[in-house]
Design an enzyme around this catalytic site. Structure first.
Site, short mmCIF file in Angstrom:
data_model
loop_
_atom_site.label_atom_id
_atom_site.label_comp_id
_atom_site.label_asym_id
_atom_site.label_seq_id
_atom_site.Cartn_x
_atom_site.Cartn_y
_atom_site.Cartn_z
N ASN A 61 0.84 -1.20 0.00
CA ASN A 61 0.00 0.00 0.00
C ASN A 61 0.87 1.25 0.00
OD1 ASN A 61 0.62 -0.84 2.66
ND2 ASN A 61 -1.05 0.34 3.53
N GLU A 63 0.49 5.25 0.58
CA GLU A 63 -0.42 6.28 1.09
C GLU A 63 0.03 7.68 0.65
OE1 GLU A 63 -0.98 5.52 5.29
OE2 GLU A 63 -2.15 3.71 4.82
N CYS A 72 -4.20 0.71 -2.47
CA CYS A 72 -4.03 -0.54 -1.71
C CYS A 72 -2.92 -1.40 -2.32
CB CYS A 72 -5.32 -1.35 -1.72
SG CYS A 72 -6.68 -0.63 -0.79
N GLU A 74 -3.02 -4.55 -3.07
CA GLU A 74 -3.52 -5.46 -4.11
C GLU A 74 -3.56 -4.77 -5.47
OE1 GLU A 74 -4.75 -4.79 -1.17
OE2 GLU A 74 -5.92 -6.44 -0.34
N CYS A 112 -10.27 -4.98 0.15
CA CYS A 112 -11.40 -4.05 0.21
C CYS A 112 -12.29 -4.26 -1.01
CB CYS A 112 -10.91 -2.61 0.29
SG CYS A 112 -10.36 -1.93 -1.29
N CYS A 115 -10.74 -3.30 -4.42
CA CYS A 115 -9.75 -4.29 -4.87
C CYS A 115 -10.43 -5.56 -5.36
CB CYS A 115 -8.75 -4.60 -3.76
SG CYS A 115 -7.60 -3.24 -3.48
N1 THU Z 1 -5.22 -1.57 2.60
C1 THU Z 1 -4.67 -2.36 1.63
O1 THU Z 1 -3.60 -2.05 1.08
N2 THU Z 1 -5.31 -3.50 1.32
C2 THU Z 1 -6.41 -3.98 1.95
O2 THU Z 1 -6.89 -5.05 1.60
C3 THU Z 1 -7.02 -3.21 3.04
C4 THU Z 1 -6.46 -1.86 3.26
C5 THU Z 1 -4.50 -0.36 2.99
C6 THU Z 1 -5.12 0.93 2.56
C7 THU Z 1 -4.52 1.88 3.58
O3 THU Z 1 -3.22 2.28 3.15
C8 THU Z 1 -4.35 1.03 4.82
O4 THU Z 1 -4.40 -0.32 4.38
C9 THU Z 1 -5.41 1.27 5.88
O5 THU Z 1 -6.67 1.14 5.35
#
Ligand code: THU
Length: 160
Positions: A61, A63, A72, A74, A112, A115
């Site tokens: 991920n 940010e 994310c 994925e 999520c 994704c």
């Molecule tokens: N996140 C992912 O990368 N994948 C997931 O399946 C769930 C959430 C990340 C997004 C964000 O950077 C952090 O986790 C918190 O939500």
């Protein structure tokens, strides 16, 4: 009135029980968490894809101070794989995450909704189911297709 009964099969394995191939992909996802950029949530997610030719592509991920600009793990992995190796279908995806304390989550982290939609598009694009492995310290969930995580999905065919 009638019911549509949806049968979903999630298999739960211990890490040791996984096949060598599945365990290696889970390990790649775990390693990818260390390349995450998550200063805001401090939730480090890693994803690893295995392509049909056994190439492994990872993502984490990423940010942003403008929160919605984040991506994310994925989708980072899938979009990279699809742009770098567009002719190579994806056959498996593993996901792992470490929490604020830096330890891997006890329970598996599931992708999520956005994704899931992107994984669904990838299955449809390559006309091949994607095995999905969700790592948790207490067990690893495995499904053989996004259909088990996203039933009644929206596809290209729905627009015909
Ligand atoms: N996140 C992912 O990368 N994948 C997931 O399946 C769930 C959430 C990340 C997004 C964000 O950077 C952090 O986790 C918190 O939500």
């Amino acid at each position: 009135m009638k019911n549509i009964n949806i049968n979903i099969c999630v298999r739960v394995y211990s890490y040791e029980e996984l096949t060598d191939e599945d365990r290696a992909l889970v390990d790649e996802a775990k390693q990818a968490t260390y390349r995450s950029y998550a200063p805001y949530s401090q939730f480090n997610v890693g994803a690893a894809l295995r392509l049909n030719d056994e190439t492994v592509v990872t993502g984490s991920n990423q940010e942003n101070a403008a929160y919605p600009a984040a991506l994310c793990a994925e989708r980072t992995a899938i979009f990279y794989a699809n742009s770098r190796y567009p002719d190579h279908p994806v056959k498996a995806l593993a996901i792992a995450a470490r929490n604020k304390s830096g330890v891997f989550t006890d329970k598996p982290v599931a992708p999520c909704g956005v994704c899931r939609q992107v994984i669904n598009e990838t299955e449809n694009r390559y006309k091949q189911p994607i095995r999905i492995l969700l790592y948790g310290r207490q067990g690893v969930y495995a499904v053989n297709s996004i259909q088990d995580l996203l039933p009644l999905q929206f596809n290209e065919s729905d627009m015909e």
